[in-house]
Design an enzyme around this catalytic site. Structure first.
Site, PDB file in Angstrom:
ATOM      1  N   GLY A 270       0.815  -1.270  -0.080  1.00 25.87           N
ATOM      2  CA  GLY A 270       0.346  -0.099   0.000  1.00 25.87           C
ATOM      3  C   GLY A 270       0.852   1.069   0.111  1.00 25.87           C
ATOM      4  N   ALA A 271       1.885   1.336   0.831  1.00 23.81           N
ATOM      5  CA  ALA A 271       2.982   2.236   1.014  1.00 23.81           C
ATOM      6  C   ALA A 271       3.967   1.719   1.510  1.00 23.81           C
ATOM      7  CB  ALA A 271       2.157   3.553   1.684  1.00 23.81           C
ATOM      8  N   MET A 272       5.119   2.644   1.456  1.00 24.32           N
ATOM      9  CA  MET A 272       6.440   2.095   2.159  1.00 24.32           C
ATOM     10  C   MET A 272       7.271   3.525   2.623  1.00 24.32           C
ATOM     11  SD  MET A 272       8.719   0.122   2.896  1.00 24.32           S
ATOM     12  CE  MET A 272      10.161   0.366   3.680  1.00 24.32           C
ATOM     13  N   GLU A 273       7.653   3.247   3.871  1.00 22.76           N
ATOM     14  CA  GLU A 273       8.247   4.441   4.779  1.00 22.76           C
ATOM     15  C   GLU A 273       9.727   4.836   4.356  1.00 22.76           C
ATOM     16  OE1 GLU A 273       7.434   1.327   5.829  1.00 22.76           O
ATOM     17  OE2 GLU A 273       8.708   0.452   7.295  1.00 22.76           O
ATOM     18  N   ASN A 274      10.262   4.427   3.374  1.00 24.15           N
ATOM     19  CA  ASN A 274      11.514   5.051   2.916  1.00 24.15           C
ATOM     20  C   ASN A 274      11.773   6.322   3.726  1.00 24.15           C
ATOM     21  OD1 ASN A 274      11.673   3.082   0.990  1.00 24.15           O
ATOM     22  ND2 ASN A 274      10.322   4.507  -0.117  1.00 24.15           N
ATOM     23  N   GLU A 307       2.685   5.825   7.803  1.00 26.33           N
ATOM     24  CA  GLU A 307       4.185   5.653   7.060  1.00 26.33           C
ATOM     25  C   GLU A 307       4.874   6.804   7.871  1.00 26.33           C
ATOM     26  OE1 GLU A 307       4.801   3.109   5.279  1.00 26.33           O
ATOM     27  OE2 GLU A 307       2.767   2.695   4.786  1.00 26.33           O
ATOM     28  N   HIS A 310       6.281   5.651  11.128  1.00 26.17           N
ATOM     29  CA  HIS A 310       7.466   4.795  10.943  1.00 26.17           C
ATOM     30  C   HIS A 310       8.830   5.859  10.865  1.00 26.17           C
ATOM     31  CE1 HIS A 310       6.102   0.792  10.177  1.00 26.17           C
ATOM     32  NE2 HIS A 310       5.592   1.109   9.478  1.00 26.17           N
ATOM     33  N   GLU A 329       5.358  -2.514  12.586  1.00 25.48           N
ATOM     34  CA  GLU A 329       4.163  -2.584  11.996  1.00 25.48           C
ATOM     35  C   GLU A 329       2.985  -2.712  12.900  1.00 25.48           C
ATOM     36  OE1 GLU A 329       4.213  -1.770   9.084  1.00 25.48           O
ATOM     37  OE2 GLU A 329       5.915  -2.472   8.145  1.00 25.48           O
TER      38      GLU A 329
END
Ligand code: BES
Ligand code: ZN
Length: 865
Positions: A270-274, A307, A310, A329
């Site tokens: 869904g999304a990624m916290e880079n 995100e 995170h 998570e």
């Protein structure tokens, strides 16, 4: 189950402190060239360096010790299976600092992992590709050879060589941009803080953006497809409110100078916290006032909240190993609600938590094939497997219970202690408990390990006795199993914070305590004999409760007159449905309780009740009673549908819009003639362009007309699909298509799911869309089997494959099919979906038992109505 292979972490003999990486992606040939200089520390003399690398060709690897002019060349050997490469040097490398230089080339793949390509169309209709990254959990090693483990933190200096006119982004701001000969630009980014490899990101493509600053001067940008920057405004608003909220909550400032949020056209999660460059599916970031439903708007707020949390919890302090993934998570999945509640109180988001997260957690965790929150993991396929409802939803649920138990003040204090102590480092689950123990002075480690190291949760048997003006309540715990059968020798026991609310204290606990053995007796003063009591006030505890019929009788009027709070009404019926499926209460009685929700007006309560009724509907689909069940559903949902009507009222809460969507969809799907008639009329007007449907009504209308529809309706929907410009609308249509009943049309939906009109990221959900009917379910499963090789290759065994398998198998209802599913995956293994397959088979057998046990009684009762 196949034997798990022994798995070893990378050796600690050589460790990196800085990576200087240069990458040059080629958007025509879908390849990239890279070179990196890694500053390392040789801790003990060795002549080999072993690091992660997969699907990368390495041209050279050399080592130079600090202060030495000798350059030694490593012999390169790969271990594909383990995703590792070894450089063997002719002589031992001296202890101390040195530089490892690697030249390599790789492929911009189309599997949505590592460094990959994502397709989009420019406003002038040209097809283009962006180069983007998704590294979590273990795919940084597909972009550059590295120590790809969360505990091996280093700083990164990134340089991208890109076509001049493209947008090129990484975690840090640009520090220099130099024109090279030709049309290329060499873009250098600032040094990152010390961080894990899985949080690094690079993006090269065409994007527009909107920009703002938060109150501390952090520059926030939301990148959108070209020509759609207004669709980034909502997320921008959320991000600008959220960063200061977390800064304040954690007592620690966001450490980077900028925060970019970007919508990626092809994105598997869904999304990624880079860190500093968070990537999203378009549907999790973009909001268009005319085309976005209230539900999606709320989802965007939750995802942004998740995100950004995170950035502290995960990025600043990182789990030591994937066994502690849940820390990341579970925590983010809890605090996203706190953040949305702060920014948008109108969503009444905590009530929704009970349905979205607690409910999901209890459902999965009641299976014998569940797993503890903390689970040993080794090989990457096992890591993929734990991105599931246990890590996310059970993780979030136990944190919510804990937060409630110790109170916000101590919780915050503990968070700050933990984040301060471990910033730029790694932590274990126990480290968080220690910090919270320090702040609260309560036995957090002891209490919480019963929840994270043990799988499952308890059901509390509630016994009450009136004693003059007091009520003596005894709760007794035992493990709750979805089939009602506790495994022999099972000794699980939990430490359970208990709260009780009563008729005279319906909204906050009248009393609380901790159940730390088999049972606990609590005496409530000043309770009338006719008063109801309910354990688990606000449904915050991670357990189910079972009452005697007399206790339950007293609670029914409190459902009807809504003196029980929404979360409690929700929790009560949720427990009853689970107990019915387990054979611990009568299913007919539970349907009678469902009827007492006739005056219900809360969206979230209806939402949960609706999905619980669907689980009963599922088994009845296989019987002749199904039409009567559908009529029961229509009668239950009709009154509320008449209250909410079809048209939005001025100033209406988003929850009413969501409630309308829910009830109209339910009625349409269950053959309500008046809903189908109105939907058909409104659809025609929409299709002709005479009166465009508001986004909040579209799902209901599409599903109503499709589930009653013929080829003509289907063709029109496909036409709308082709015309739709927003992914949200395409997804809304493509997920609804599968509600068609005609076999020929179902087949068309399945073929469509793998056509080039549907992105890989969405195919799974299009296929899942046909599994709502008996025939659709059969055809979907056949389709998965027939296209197995293609599907496996498309998802490379990742978590989308696990979702696909679950969706297409878990609703079956016979032992034969459970066996067939097992056999199929024995012959066609899918390592990252192994547990999901076992869970599906367990669910199939549960359905079968439930129908066998209660089918006739349900039939009799429905007939008598
Ligand atoms: N860290 C995950 C992204 C991720 C998921 C990476 C699976 C690798 C595998 C991210 O923070 C996340 O949890 N995303 C969620 C959305 C969130 C709002 C629950 C997702 O992608 O479903
Ligand atoms: Zn997350």
């Amino acid at each position: 189950m196949p034997e798990k292979k022994a798995f070893a972490r990378l050796p600690g003999s050589v460790i990196p402190s800085n990576y200087n990486i240069k990458l040059k992606p080629n958007l025509q040939t879908f390849t990239f060239e890279g070179d990196e200089t890694i500053t390392v520390d040789v801790k003990s003399a060795t002549n080999t360096i072993l690091i992660n690398s997969v699907e990368i060709a390495i041209q050279s690897a050399t080592f130079q010790a600090q202060g030495s002019s000798d350059i030694s060349t490593g012999e390169i050997s790969f271990n594909e299976e383990d995703e590792k490469v070894t450089f063997k040097f002719p002589a031992p490398l001296p202890v101390g600092k040195g530089e490892l230089k690697i030249k390599f080339t790789g492929i911009l793949n189309d599997k949505m992992k590592g460094f990959y390509r994502s397709k989009y169309t420019t406003p002038d209709g040209k097809e283009q590709f962006a180069a983007v990254t998704q590294f979590e959990a273990t795919d940084a090693r597909r972009a550059f050879p590295c120590w790809d483990e969360p505990a091996v933190k280093a700083t990164f200096d990134v340089t991208l060589v890109v076509p001049k006119q493209k947008v090129a982004l990484s975690n840090m701001p640009v520090i220099s941009s130099t024109e090279l000969n030709g049309d290329l630009l060499e873009v250098k980014y600032g040094t990152t803080p010390i961080m894990s490899t899985y949080l690094l990101a690079f993006i090269v493509g065409d994007y527009d953006y909107v920009e703002g600053k938060d109150q501390d001067g952090v520059i926030v940008r939301v990148y959108t497809p070209v020509g759609k920057k207004e669709q980034g405004l909502f997320a921008l608003e959320v991000a600008i409110k959220t960063l200061p909220f977390y800064k304040n909550y954690f007592g620690i400032a966001y450490p980077l100078p900028k925060m970019d949020l970007i919508a990626i056209a092809d994105f598997s999660a869904g999304a990624m916290e880079n860190w500093g460059l968070v990537t999203y599916r378009e549907t999790a970031l973009l909001v268009d006032p005319n085309n976005t439903s209230s539900h999606v708007r709320q989802w965007v707020a939750l995802v942004v909240g998740h995100e950004l949390a995170h950035q502290w919890f995960g990025n600043l302090v990182t789990m030591e190993w994937w066994t502690h993934l849940w820390l990341n998570e579970g925590f983010a999945s809890w605090i996203e609600y706190l953040c949305v509640d702060h920014c948008f109180p109108e969503f009444d988001i905590w009530t929704q938590f009970v349905n979205n997260d607690l409910g999901r957690a209890l459902e999965l965790d009641a299976l014998h094939t569940s797993h503890p929150i903390e689970v040993p993991v080794g090989h990457p396929s096992e890591v993929d497997e734990i991105f599931d409802a246990i890590s996310y939803s059970k993780g979030a649920s136990v944190i919510r219970m804990l937060h409630n138990y110790i109170g916000d003040e101590h919780f915050r204090k503990g968070m700050n202690l933990y984040l301060t102590k471990f910033k730029y480092k790694n932590a274990f689950t126990e480290d968080l408990w220690a910090a919270l123990e320090e702040s609260s002075k309560k036995p957090i480690g002891q209490l919480m390990s019963t929840w994270t190291k043990q799988m499952g949760f308890p059901v509390l048997q509630v016994e009450e006795k009136q004693d003059g003006k007091s009520r003596v309540v005894t709760v007794t715990q035992r493990k709750f199993c979805a089939d009602g059968l506790i495994p022999e020798g099972d000794k699980s026991q939990w430490m359970v914070p208990i709260t009780i609310c009563t008729a005279s204290s319906p909204d906050k606990p009248a009393t609380s305590g901790v159940l730390d053995s088999k049972n606990l007796t609590i005496t409530l003063e000043n309770v009338k004999a006719s008063d109801w009591i309910k354990v688990n006030s606000g449904t915050v505890g991670v357990y189910r409760a079972q009452y005697s019929s007399e206790s339950l009788e007293r609670l029914i009027p409190a459902i009807k007159d809504k003196s029980l709070s929404p979360s409690d009404r929700l929790g009560l019926q949720s427990d009853l449905f689970a107990l019915a499926r387990a054979g611990m209460v009568s299913s007919v009685d539970v349907l009678k309780v469902a009827e007492s929700f006739i005056n219900e007006d809360n969206y979230t309560v209806w939402n949960d009740l609706s999905s619980n009724l669907s689980t009963v509907g599922l088994i009845l689909q296989y019987t002749e009673s199904y039409p009567q069940f559908q009529s029961f559903i229509r009668n239950l949902f009709r009154p509320i549908s008449q209250i909410v009507g079809w048209d939005k009222k001025d100033g209406e809460s988003p929850l009413i819009s969501m409630l309308r969507e829910l009830v109209l969809t339910k009625l349409g799907r269950n053959g309500d003639e008046s809903v189908i008639k109105e939907a058909t009329k409104r659809f025609e007007e929409h299709f002709m362009g005479a009166k465009i449907l508001p986004a909040d009504l579209r799902k209901s209308v599409y599903i109503s007309i499709l589930s009653d529809g013929n080829e003509d309706v289907f063709t029109k929907m496909l036409e709308l699909y082709d015309k739709a410009d927003m992914q949200e609308e395409k997804v809304r249509i493509s997920r609804s298509l599968g509600t068609v009943r005609d076999e020929g049309l179902i087949t068309k939906v399945l073929d469509f799911s793998l056509s080039d009109k549907v992105r890989s990221q969405d195919s799974v959900f299009v296929i899942a869309g046909v599994t709502g009917s008996v025939r659709g379910r059969q055809l979907a499963w056949k389709f998965v089997k027939d296209n197995w090789t293609k599907l496996y290759d498309r998802y490379r065994g990742g978590f989308l494959l696990a979702r696909l398998i679950k969706a297409t198998t878990e609703d079956f209802i016979t032992e034969e099919l459970a066996k067939e599913v097992e056999e199929f995956f024995k012959a066609n293994p899918a390592p990252a979906a192994e547990r999901a397959i076992q869970q599906s088979c367990e669910n199939i057998r549960l359905n079968a038992r439930w129908l066998n046990r209660d089918g006739d009684k349900l039939k009799e009762w429905l007939k008598s109505k």
